[in-house]
Design a protein around this motif. Structure first.
Motif, PDB file in Angstrom:
ATOM      1  N   UNK A 152       0.847  -1.117   0.106  1.00  0.00           N
ATOM      2  CA  UNK A 152      -0.229  -0.068   0.078  1.00  0.00           C
ATOM      3  C   UNK A 152       0.900   1.173  -0.120  1.00  0.00           C
ATOM      4  N   UNK A 153       1.962   1.446   0.848  1.00  0.00           N
ATOM      5  CA  UNK A 153       2.773   2.413   0.740  1.00  0.00           C
ATOM      6  C   UNK A 153       3.341   2.725  -0.563  1.00  0.00           C
ATOM      7  N   UNK A 154       3.793   1.528  -1.069  1.00  0.00           N
ATOM      8  CA  UNK A 154       4.411   1.637  -2.394  1.00  0.00           C
ATOM      9  C   UNK A 154       3.547   2.213  -3.394  1.00  0.00           C
ATOM     10  N   UNK A 155       2.133   1.684  -3.445  1.00  0.00           N
ATOM     11  CA  UNK A 155       1.115   2.058  -4.557  1.00  0.00           C
ATOM     12  C   UNK A 155       0.923   3.643  -4.269  1.00  0.00           C
ATOM     13  N   UNK A 156       0.796   4.167  -2.786  1.00  0.00           N
ATOM     14  CA  UNK A 156       0.573   5.391  -2.489  1.00  0.00           C
ATOM     15  C   UNK A 156       1.772   6.396  -2.985  1.00  0.00           C
ATOM     16  N   UNK A 157       3.022   5.930  -3.082  1.00  0.00           N
ATOM     17  CA  UNK A 157       3.902   6.899  -3.399  1.00  0.00           C
ATOM     18  C   UNK A 157       4.001   7.107  -5.034  1.00  0.00           C
ATOM     19  N   UNK A 158       3.914   5.878  -5.626  1.00  0.00           N
ATOM     20  CA  UNK A 158       3.659   5.849  -7.182  1.00  0.00           C
ATOM     21  C   UNK A 158       2.361   6.779  -7.456  1.00  0.00           C
ATOM     22  N   UNK A 159       1.336   6.630  -7.039  1.00  0.00           N
ATOM     23  CA  UNK A 159       0.109   7.347  -7.342  1.00  0.00           C
ATOM     24  C   UNK A 159       0.369   8.938  -7.188  1.00  0.00           C
ATOM     25  N   UNK A 160       1.190   9.210  -5.972  1.00  0.00           N
ATOM     26  CA  UNK A 160       1.269  10.601  -5.700  1.00  0.00           C
ATOM     27  C   UNK A 160       2.508  11.076  -6.539  1.00  0.00           C
ATOM     28  N   UNK A 161       3.279  10.638  -6.785  1.00  0.00           N
ATOM     29  CA  UNK A 161       4.335  10.900  -8.013  1.00  0.00           C
ATOM     30  C   UNK A 161       3.557  11.339  -9.395  1.00  0.00           C
ATOM     31  N   UNK A 162       2.745  10.442  -9.625  1.00  0.00           N
ATOM     32  CA  UNK A 162       2.009  10.580 -10.848  1.00  0.00           C
ATOM     33  C   UNK A 162       1.285  11.999 -10.862  1.00  0.00           C
ATOM     34  N   UNK A 163       0.423  12.102  -9.760  1.00  0.00           N
ATOM     35  CA  UNK A 163      -0.496  13.162  -9.693  1.00  0.00           C
ATOM     36  C   UNK A 163       0.168  14.608  -9.359  1.00  0.00           C
ATOM     37  N   UNK A 164       1.499  14.331  -9.006  1.00  0.00           N
ATOM     38  CA  UNK A 164       2.365  15.670  -8.723  1.00  0.00           C
ATOM     39  C   UNK A 164       2.849  16.159 -10.162  1.00  0.00           C
ATOM     40  N   UNK A 165       2.614  15.428 -11.298  1.00  0.00           N
ATOM     41  CA  UNK A 165       2.744  16.044 -12.543  1.00  0.00           C
ATOM     42  C   UNK A 165       1.725  16.559 -13.204  1.00  0.00           C
ATOM     43  N   UNK A 166       0.507  16.334 -12.943  1.00  0.00           N
ATOM     44  CA  UNK A 166      -0.578  16.849 -13.592  1.00  0.00           C
ATOM     45  C   UNK A 166      -0.929  18.378 -13.454  1.00  0.00           C
ATOM     46  N   UNK A 167      -1.436  18.912 -14.451  1.00  0.00           N
ATOM     47  CA  UNK A 167      -1.821  20.295 -14.289  1.00  0.00           C
ATOM     48  C   UNK A 167      -2.563  20.891 -13.360  1.00  0.00           C
ATOM     49  N   UNK A 168      -3.652  20.054 -12.683  1.00  0.00           N
ATOM     50  CA  UNK A 168      -4.477  20.119 -11.839  1.00  0.00           C
ATOM     51  C   UNK A 168      -3.695  20.426 -10.527  1.00  0.00           C
ATOM     52  N   UNK A 169      -2.765  19.547 -10.108  1.00  0.00           N
ATOM     53  CA  UNK A 169      -1.875  19.643  -8.911  1.00  0.00           C
ATOM     54  C   UNK A 169      -1.079  20.751  -9.226  1.00  0.00           C
ATOM     55  N   UNK A 170      -0.284  21.098 -10.325  1.00  0.00           N
ATOM     56  CA  UNK A 170       0.784  21.974 -10.451  1.00  0.00           C
ATOM     57  C   UNK A 170       0.160  23.487 -10.446  1.00  0.00           C
ATOM     58  N   UNK A 171      -1.119  23.491 -10.634  1.00  0.00           N
ATOM     59  CA  UNK A 171      -1.753  24.883 -10.527  1.00  0.00           C
ATOM     60  C   UNK A 171      -2.058  25.278  -9.405  1.00  0.00           C
ATOM     61  N   UNK A 172      -2.300  24.245  -8.422  1.00  0.00           N
ATOM     62  CA  UNK A 172      -2.387  24.565  -6.985  1.00  0.00           C
ATOM     63  C   UNK A 172      -1.290  24.811  -6.053  1.00  0.00           C
ATOM     64  N   UNK A 173      -0.098  24.804  -6.711  1.00  0.00           N
ATOM     65  CA  UNK A 173       1.189  25.069  -5.765  1.00  0.00           C
ATOM     66  C   UNK A 173       1.128  26.447  -5.415  1.00  0.00           C
ATOM     67  N   UNK A 174       0.906  27.561  -6.355  1.00  0.00           N
ATOM     68  CA  UNK A 174       1.005  28.845  -6.053  1.00  0.00           C
ATOM     69  C   UNK A 174      -0.059  29.423  -5.023  1.00  0.00           C
ATOM     70  N   UNK A 175      -1.056  28.382  -4.742  1.00  0.00           N
ATOM     71  CA  UNK A 175      -2.307  28.874  -3.972  1.00  0.00           C
ATOM     72  C   UNK A 175      -2.216  28.227  -2.661  1.00  0.00           C
ATOM     73  N   UNK A 176      -1.686  26.956  -2.660  1.00  0.00           N
ATOM     74  CA  UNK A 176      -1.565  26.047  -1.745  1.00  0.00           C
ATOM     75  C   UNK A 176      -0.328  25.830  -0.584  1.00  0.00           C
ATOM     76  N   UNK A 177       0.675  26.075  -1.408  1.00  0.00           N
ATOM     77  CA  UNK A 177       1.950  25.842  -0.704  1.00  0.00           C
ATOM     78  C   UNK A 177       2.081  26.966   0.193  1.00  0.00           C
ATOM     79  N   UNK A 178       2.897  26.308   1.497  1.00  0.00           N
ATOM     80  CA  UNK A 178       2.895  27.454   2.875  1.00  0.00           C
ATOM     81  C   UNK A 178       4.007  28.623   2.381  1.00  0.00           C
ATOM     82  N   UNK A 179       4.941  28.502   1.519  1.00  0.00           N
ATOM     83  CA  UNK A 179       5.706  29.562   1.012  1.00  0.00           C
ATOM     84  C   UNK A 179       4.880  30.606   0.292  1.00  0.00           C
TER      85      UNK A 179
END
Length: 532
Positions: free
Chosen positions: A483-510
């Motif tokens: 489950x830990x492996x699948x979660x890491x793979x799944x998250x790595x995939x999502x972190x390349x999607x436009x939806x995720x990337x567009x949220x960085x500027x609004x959601x990241x603490x920086x």
């Protein structure tokens, strides 16, 4: 009107006020009683008062030592109980929480939207619910550990009389022996309370530091796990306290509550914890087998952030994107350090205006853990990780750290660029040297190598572990590892999607800090112009 209704339904804010008033009143009465006893002691009348309240056996024991000015330590327990009984009659019992709505415990497979649903709920309560907190499992365990460590540290450190006697005692018009007695009684009270440390940690765990107010009405807790004895004992004590004092829990996990502890650790404590969860939460299974992160990634336009294999072409592209990002943020690339919990720091070899670059070995090949990765994620909106190898049993510790790293970068909504030996899907498939099937349990390191880790603090804190804390290793089952492996793979995939990337500027603490600083600057600038 709807807002008011939600506030009334979800917020035990009256309880927070009552608790604060009750605690203040009780502490004032406690000091008054102690002061009266000290005054009687100084006048020599306390022994008469004590003899009327003790059994004849205790009375004879006291009078054999009547020549001493200060009450011996053996009588502290009786004095403490009598004082607490008086306080109960004067102040009343601790206020109880009003009935709160049930929370939610959502569990299911990776990538099915558990965290997204919880975050949607958390966002919807902004401005409506005054006391609320959201924690990921790693961060929560570290905060619990830090709070326990501080409480124990304050108790075991020997202090001089001047530093241990609080100012209210030092300012009393008594001689030094009476003040020493008062200080001893105060320390004894703290020692008694320390025997029930987890409720004490729970009471301080959700403090709103900005508002200076206690508690939380809603606690969102992502990825509840019970990977070792500490997690079971800490979660049981703290969440049980919060649930029975009006906190509404919204949690996610990969397992149903009863299946969290498949190794049978601390069974009685664990079962009480499960009973509390089932009593105070609706348990909901999201049974989909679809990984929606993959689905979104397949339907989106690819923008490569993961470069593989480690050959000339991929590495050239990786360097090119690094230069582009640095040019975008401006500034000079320097070596930097970031503060980590427990007074440590972590070196960032290449850093520039919220962008950081590491090698896999620097982040995962050394004795670092979740506290370090949280520090990296909070301080950098964009992270580059170079030379990620294929995971196998030979580097299982590094694989464990890498998974924890990905969890924290994802939880803080960082933008991630990687250069790796293989594709994301093949990253945890193992090598000719062996597959990765026996990952050690996640250990959340807290201090530098050679210093006390959480399990050592646990042993010193008299929290029963049902066995030697040093033996708490390798407790994750093969199913949990996968489950830990699948979660890491799944998250790595999502972190390349436009939806995720567009949220960085609004959601990241920086960027949230930048926005807050800009708002503070604007207000200050307007005030300056008005005053001018």
């Amino acid at each position: 009107m709807q807002s008011v209704h939600i506030q009334r339904k979800f917020l035990p804010q009256n309880l927070q006020i009552k608790l604060a008033e009750w605690e203040k009143h009780r502490e004032n009465e406690h000091r008054r009683l102690l002061t009266e006893e000290a005054e009687l002691k100084q006048c020599g009348d306390l022994w008469t008062s004590v003899s009327k309240r003790r059994s004849r056996l205790l009375e004879r024991w006291v009078f054999r030592r009547k020549s001493e000015d200060i009450e011996p330590g053996v009588g502290k327990w009786v004095s403490y109980l009598n004082r607490e009984k008086k306080l109960d009659s004067l102040v009343g019992r601790r206020p109880t929480a009003p009935s709160a709505p049930k929370g939610l415990y959502i569990y299911g497979n990776v990538g099915i939207g558990k965290t997204m649903l919880m975050d949607m709920f958390y966002s919807a309560t902004d401005g409506i619910v005054k006391h609320r907190q959201r924690f990921h499992f790693h961060e929560a365990m570290l905060k619990i550990n830090e709070a326990m460590h501080k409480l124990w540290k304050n108790q075991v450190e020997e202090k001089s009389l001047q530093s241990s006697v609080s100012s209210w005692i030092m300012n009393l018009p008594f001689d030094m022996k009476a003040k020493e007695w008062l200080a001893a009684e105060e320390r004894y009270k703290q020692e008694v309370q320390m025997k029930n440390i987890l409720p004490a940690v729970a009471d301080k765990f959700l403090v709103d530091r900005q508002a200076g107010e206690r508690g939380a009405s809603i606690l969102c807790f992502d990825e509840i796990q019970t990977v070792d004895v500490f997690a079971i004992v800490a979660l049981s004590g703290i969440l049980s306290r919060l649930l029975t004092t009006g906190t509404v829990l919204v949690a996610t996990s990969n397992r149903a509550p009863k299946d969290l502890n498949q190794d049978g650790m601390q069974r009685e404590i664990f079962l009480n914890f499960v009973d509390k969860l089932e009593e105070h939460c609706e348990i909901i299974l999201i049974g989909s087998e679809i990984d929606y992160r993959r689905l979104i990634a397949q339907r989106s336009i690819d923008k490569v952030h993961y470069f593989w294999p480690l050959d000339g072409t991929a590495l050239k592209e990786f360097e090119k994107i690094w230069c582009q990002v640095i040019n975008e943020v401006g500034g000079k690339v320097t070596c930097n350090t970031v503060p980590v919990m427990f007074g440590r720091t972590l070196e960032v070899p290449e850093s520039c205006n919220g962008v950081a670059r590491f090698t896999f070995e620097h982040l995962c090949g050394r004795p670092v853990g979740a506290a370090d990765y949280i520090a990296v994620a909070k301080n950098h909106h964009t992270v580059f990780i170079a030379d990620i190898p294929v995971m196998s049993m030979r580097i299982r510790d590094k694989a464990r750290r890498f998974i924890t790293l990905i969890d924290e970068l994802y939880n803080h909504h960082c933008r991630l660029f990687c250069s790796a030996a293989t594709s994301i899907d093949d990253l945890f498939q193992g090598t000719e040297e062996g597959t990765l099937f026996d990952l050690e349990s996640f250990q959340f390191e807290t201090e530098t190598e050679g210093a006390k880790l959480r399990r050592n603090v646990l042993a010193e804190g008299s929290v029963s572990s049902g066995g030697a804390p040093a033996g708490i290793t390798s407790m994750l089952s093969g199913q949990e590892e996968m489950f830990a492996f699948r979660r890491a793979v799944s998250r790595l995939i999502e972190m390349q999607t436009p939806l995720y990337l567009e949220g960085v500027r609004f959601l990241h603490p920086y960027f949230q800090r930048e926005l807050q600083n800009f708002g503070n600057y604007s207000v200050s600038n307007v005030q300056h112009q008005v005053s001018s």
